[in-house]
Design an enzyme around this catalytic site. Sequence first.
Site, mmCIF file in Angstrom:
data_model
loop_
_atom_site.group_PDB
_atom_site.id
_atom_site.type_symbol
_atom_site.label_atom_id
_atom_site.label_comp_id
_atom_site.label_asym_id
_atom_site.label_seq_id
_atom_site.Cartn_x
_atom_site.Cartn_y
_atom_site.Cartn_z
ATOM 1 N N LEU A 1 0.861 -1.194 0.000
ATOM 2 C CA LEU A 1 0.000 0.000 0.000
ATOM 3 C C LEU A 1 0.895 1.241 0.000
ATOM 4 O O LEU A 1 1.669 1.437 0.926
ATOM 5 C CB LEU A 1 -0.850 -0.039 1.291
ATOM 6 C CG LEU A 1 -1.661 1.192 1.657
ATOM 7 C CD1 LEU A 1 -2.771 1.444 0.641
ATOM 8 C CD2 LEU A 1 -2.281 1.020 3.062
ATOM 9 N N HIS A 2 0.831 2.012 -1.066
ATOM 10 C CA HIS A 2 1.641 3.239 -1.053
ATOM 11 C C HIS A 2 1.142 4.332 -1.984
ATOM 12 O O HIS A 2 1.608 5.462 -1.911
ATOM 13 C CB HIS A 2 3.098 2.926 -1.429
ATOM 14 C CG HIS A 2 3.299 2.687 -2.896
ATOM 15 N ND1 HIS A 2 3.010 1.500 -3.508
ATOM 16 C CD2 HIS A 2 3.737 3.506 -3.891
ATOM 17 C CE1 HIS A 2 3.269 1.576 -4.789
ATOM 18 N NE2 HIS A 2 3.705 2.788 -5.056
#
Length: 357
Positions: free
Chosen positions: A201-202
Amino acid sequence: MKVVTVVGARPQFIKAAPVSRCLRRRGTEILVHTGQHYDAAMSGIFFEELKIPRPDYHLEVGSKTHGAQTGEMLSGLEKVLIQEEPDWVLVYGDTNTTLAGALAAAKLQLPVAHVEAGLRSFNRQMPEEINRVLTDHIAQLLCCPTETAVQHLASEGIHRGVVQVGDVMVDALRFNRELAGDRNILEQLGAEPREYVLVTLHRAENTDHPDRLEEIISALNELESPMILPLHPRTRNRMERQGLTFTNPRLKVIEPVGYLDMLHLEMNAAKILTDSGGVQKEAFLLQVPCITMRDETEWTETVKQKTNVLVGANKRKIIEYVESFHVDFAKVDPVFGNGHTADRIVELLGKSGGCQQ
Ligand code: UD1
Ligand code: UDP
């Protein structure tokens, strides 16, 4: 043939490694690292593991606002390009490093080759979409991973210099798969093959929107499956700022890992839950069901073939699909090329004659 390659962010090191190897057999490569990523776990480890030569120039730009970061890169790259007078400037993907490399070259009338040309999410809120559209419109050689990418360029009136070459990430995977198989990160983490969900997740569209980030973290805190999450520093920072924490004992949060450990984690995962571009593709190639926390994807082939599902930042959908999503990989057609894309790119650079164009 003299090529200046511009890299700066994690996925670019991975994509550039196979091309750089081929390029150095056929000509001269000058490698420039913009410094967009700089932590050892986001940069140095990839140079060591993938045996990427030491950059000839390191601009050390670091983290900044979009304008400041891109502007500083532009100014540093201009000096390098004036000094080196290359036949080609080679850029990868869709980061601020990509746009700075392409723009610096175009302003000096140097030809630009774009690897991963033609991808579109059709969401101009994404910084990546702006970067890739602008880069494609000033590139002379557009190396498309898929037929869909070629069609996107055609619909924008770009035909000249467009070649469907396949995806260099298949080359990277082909080259490193065996080495990755031997890693022992699962033992270190006390995890069992096929019994965990790998999470990444980024993307700014999730981390920079408090509602979306909160919803995703809440889903991760409620999921019943064991999970492993190598956490990008951007997400860590945003969570701290927003006062969000991980509370799920089934979720193992670790530092970002190198490419070999990442492949090992991917190939042994039961499922992958991600918002990354590259990880969606690797899930497809490694035949792991992928659940993508985005509203659209550039890798539409994976969704069409039902190996990947888009769940946005919707907690209910994230939980539902992590628990229930299954894929029959026997029915899947390969769409990303044969793993010899790097050779093809270098051949095209050699043939096209760079500056003469
Ligand atoms: C960038 C790309 C994104 C790509 C991602 C790959 C742009 C606009 N975005 O996003 O498309 O998917 O790289 O990982 O180019 N940070 C560190 N250490 C580092 C690097 C970053 O702590 O080595 C932190 C900093 O707080 C920084 C934040 O992460 O502000 C974001 O870094 P940045 O390079 O601006 O964007 P990414 O989110 O990494
Ligand atoms: N990756 C890695 N370590 C990690 C997370 C990702 O080596 O901790 C690799 C991943 O296998 C893929 C690439 O980084 O090859 C994807 O990069 P990222 O998700 O940062 O960016 P994106 O592809 O979304 O631009």
